[in-house]
Scaffold this motif. Structure first.
Motif, short mmCIF file in Angstrom:
data_model
loop_
_atom_site.label_atom_id
_atom_site.label_comp_id
_atom_site.label_asym_id
_atom_site.label_seq_id
_atom_site.Cartn_x
_atom_site.Cartn_y
_atom_site.Cartn_z
N UNK A 158 0.81 -1.23 0.00
CA UNK A 158 0.00 0.00 0.00
C UNK A 158 0.85 1.28 0.00
N UNK A 159 2.17 1.14 0.11
CA UNK A 159 3.02 2.32 -0.08
C UNK A 159 2.76 2.95 -1.46
N UNK A 160 2.30 2.12 -2.40
CA UNK A 160 2.02 2.67 -3.74
C UNK A 160 0.76 3.55 -3.74
N UNK A 162 2.73 -8.28 -9.99
CA UNK A 162 3.80 -7.32 -10.30
C UNK A 162 3.67 -6.06 -9.43
N UNK A 163 2.41 -5.62 -9.22
CA UNK A 163 2.15 -4.45 -8.38
C UNK A 163 2.63 -4.72 -6.95
N UNK A 164 2.27 -5.89 -6.46
CA UNK A 164 2.61 -6.26 -5.08
C UNK A 164 4.13 -6.38 -4.90
N UNK A 165 4.80 -6.92 -5.92
CA UNK A 165 6.27 -7.02 -5.84
C UNK A 165 6.90 -5.63 -5.81
N UNK A 220 4.16 -13.62 -2.94
CA UNK A 220 5.06 -12.71 -3.69
C UNK A 220 5.73 -11.74 -2.71
N UNK A 221 4.93 -11.26 -1.76
CA UNK A 221 5.47 -10.36 -0.74
C UNK A 221 6.58 -11.07 0.04
N UNK A 222 6.35 -12.34 0.33
CA UNK A 222 7.35 -13.12 1.08
C UNK A 222 8.65 -13.24 0.30
N UNK A 261 12.69 2.90 -6.99
CA UNK A 261 11.94 4.15 -7.06
C UNK A 261 11.34 4.35 -8.46
N UNK A 262 12.10 3.99 -9.49
CA UNK A 262 11.60 4.14 -10.87
C UNK A 262 10.40 3.24 -11.09
N UNK A 263 10.49 2.01 -10.61
CA UNK A 263 9.41 1.03 -10.76
C UNK A 263 8.15 1.53 -10.03
N UNK A 264 8.34 2.14 -8.87
CA UNK A 264 7.21 2.65 -8.09
C UNK A 264 6.51 3.77 -8.85
N UNK A 265 7.26 4.64 -9.52
CA UNK A 265 6.55 5.72 -10.23
C UNK A 265 5.80 5.20 -11.45
#
Ligand SMILES: [Zn+2]
Length: 462
Positions: free
Chosen positions: A96-98, A127-130, A157-159, A447-451
């Motif tokens: 949820x940081x995203x 992919x979003x969760x990763x 995936x989180x694990x 950071x790039x992936x998050x944006x």
């Protein structure tokens, strides 16, 4: 002359053999810091060192005592800095940081129904969760969190991301009555939980958990099935409990009981159970939770930001409950900084008690370390710096203007320190960040992936 030289030689050899003890070589010594142990005696060592071998702490003592007994293959000089246990975040939803800062200052139902649920429905994928977990892991490592409890979707995936980043996690796949991103029914989520638990059984860093979302989002049959699965696999349980007044109302209308009493009536409470929030619990509820040894995750920032209410932390502590601290998901906080959680917990309970003595600094620190570990059933392994425990520790700089002067390091950790002050983060004996450089994640790439995903989130709520 010869016999005398020989005699000297013999003397020197016997001196080396009996008087100078051989130093044990260990993998790492963190030396020369102000060591806040949070051990049973709450020992603080002004000039202390921690000897680590492999995954474990082998000794915590003064600089001189450690130097006499150990030689580190690697040494980290912590001069002037605080060395303390890594922080334990007992409640979050890492990906949820995203959604951080997507929407603030709204009524809970508007916030959920207009923003969070639509965004989740359109964007949450493996992919979003990763990507979200990588970003959360980066933030946690950079701000000194070494263990976290999580509940979300695609938890396996989180694990994997958590383990690759080197963090410790108690992680549970969300089980909920309605269709979600990774399951159409609770039965499917339970099956995912079992598969995940088996894949990570005995893992050093990852403890899979059963995570029913809450009593008002699951029926009694699902909640009972969750307890049965946890018992069968011998794994922990995570659940949201009495977070809002609405939840209390729903429980009363449906079951004529508080959420805690209803869960007691169906045999849900059991060992290694972690309840998040416990905002609206009654004295009778607290008795039940204490009798069942339920751990509590207190989330002062989320509770304040969403105006959920104020958890009776002092009453729960008096009843003997293990109350840890959590940040909750970043959408309702909006960060994962556990130093801020300590500070806000101390301030909030002083204000509500009209008593500045409520939650003093040592208690706030305890909640973010050993009490959090106890709430998660992990206090024999983590939560304090003691020989035999896992080497989960952080080195925190005390050199900023904001931290000068320093009379009491514990006061400084709670009242002026921020996540950014953490220099070095070590989990299970492995250095994850050294001098602010994260070694297990590619910061720029994360950071790039998050944006990229933020663009998708923006489009989803348009
Ligand atoms: Zn939550």
């Amino acid at each position: 002359m010869l016999p005398r030289l020989l005699l000297l030689g013999v003397l020197a050899a016997s001196f080396a053999g009996s008087q100078v003890p051989t130093r044990r070589t260990v993998s790492l010594v963190v030396s020369n810091g102000i060591v806040i142990t949070v051990d049973g005696n709450r020992r603080v060592i002004d000039r202390g060192s921690v000897a680590i071998d492999g995954r474990d702490i082998v000794a915590v003592d003064t600089v001189a005592a450690i130097a006499a007994r150990f030689r580190g293959r690697e040494t980290i000089d912590a001069a002037g800095a605080v060395v303390m246990p890594g922080l334990v975040n007992t409640h979050t939803h890492a990906p949820m940081v995203l959604f951080r800062g997507l929407a603030d200052d709204l009524a809970l139902m508007d916030w959920l129904q207009k923003y969070i649920f639509p965004a989740e429905a359109k964007t949450v994928s493996p992919a979003f969760v990763r990507a979200g977990t990588r970003l959360a892991a980066l933030e946690m490592i950079e701000s000194g969190t070494t263990t976290y409890a999580d509940m979300y979707y695609f938890e396996e995936e989180i694990a994997r991301v958590t383990k690759a980043a080197g963090l410790r996690g108690v992680l549970g796949e969300t089980i909920i009555q309605f269709p979600v991103a990774d399951a159409r029914t609770p039965a499917e989520s339970l099956a995912l939980t079992e598969k995940f638990a088996k894949a990570f059984a005995g893992d050093e860093l990852i403890t899979p958990a059963v995570a029913p979302h809450a009593m008002y989002t699951n029926d009694a049959a699902t909640l009972k099935a969750c307890r049965a699965l946890a018992d069968r696999l011998d794994i922990p349980v995570i659940i949201h409990l009495s977070e809002t007044k609405d939840e209390m109302k729903t429980a009363d209308e449906q079951y004529r009981a508080t959420p805690t009493a209803f869960l007691e009536s169906i045999g849900f409470w059991g060992p290694r159970t972690l309840a998040a929030h416990a905002v609206h619990v009654t004295p009778a509820d607290i008795d039940i939770l204490a009798r069942r040894h339920v751990g509590v995750a207190h989330n002062p920032e989320s509770n304040m930001k969403l105006a959920s209410g104020i958890a009776p932390v002092e009453a729960m502590r008096r009843a003997g409950l293990a109350v840890g601290l959590g940040t909750d998901g970043a959408a309702s906080n909006n960060d994962l900084d556990m130093f801020e959680a300590m500070r806000q917990a101390a301030f909030l309970h002083k204000l509500v008690a009209s008593d500045p003595r409520a939650i003093p600094a040592p208690v706030a620190l305890e909640m973010a370390t050993i009490a959090g570990a106890r709430a998660m059933g992990m206090d024999t392994a983590i939560g304090s710096l003691e020989a035999g425990k896992r080497a989960d520790l952080i080195v925190v700089s005390m050199a900023s203007a904001r931290q000068t002067p320093m009379y009491d390091p514990v006061s400084h950790i709670v009242y002026v320190t921020r996540g950014d002050d953490v220099r070095t983060t070590i989990v299970n004996g492995k250095v994850l960040m050294r001098d602010r450089r994260v070694l297990t994640l590619d910061r720029r790439q994360v950071l790039a992936e998050a944006s990229l995903f933020a663009d998708k989130v923006r489009a989803a709520v348009k």
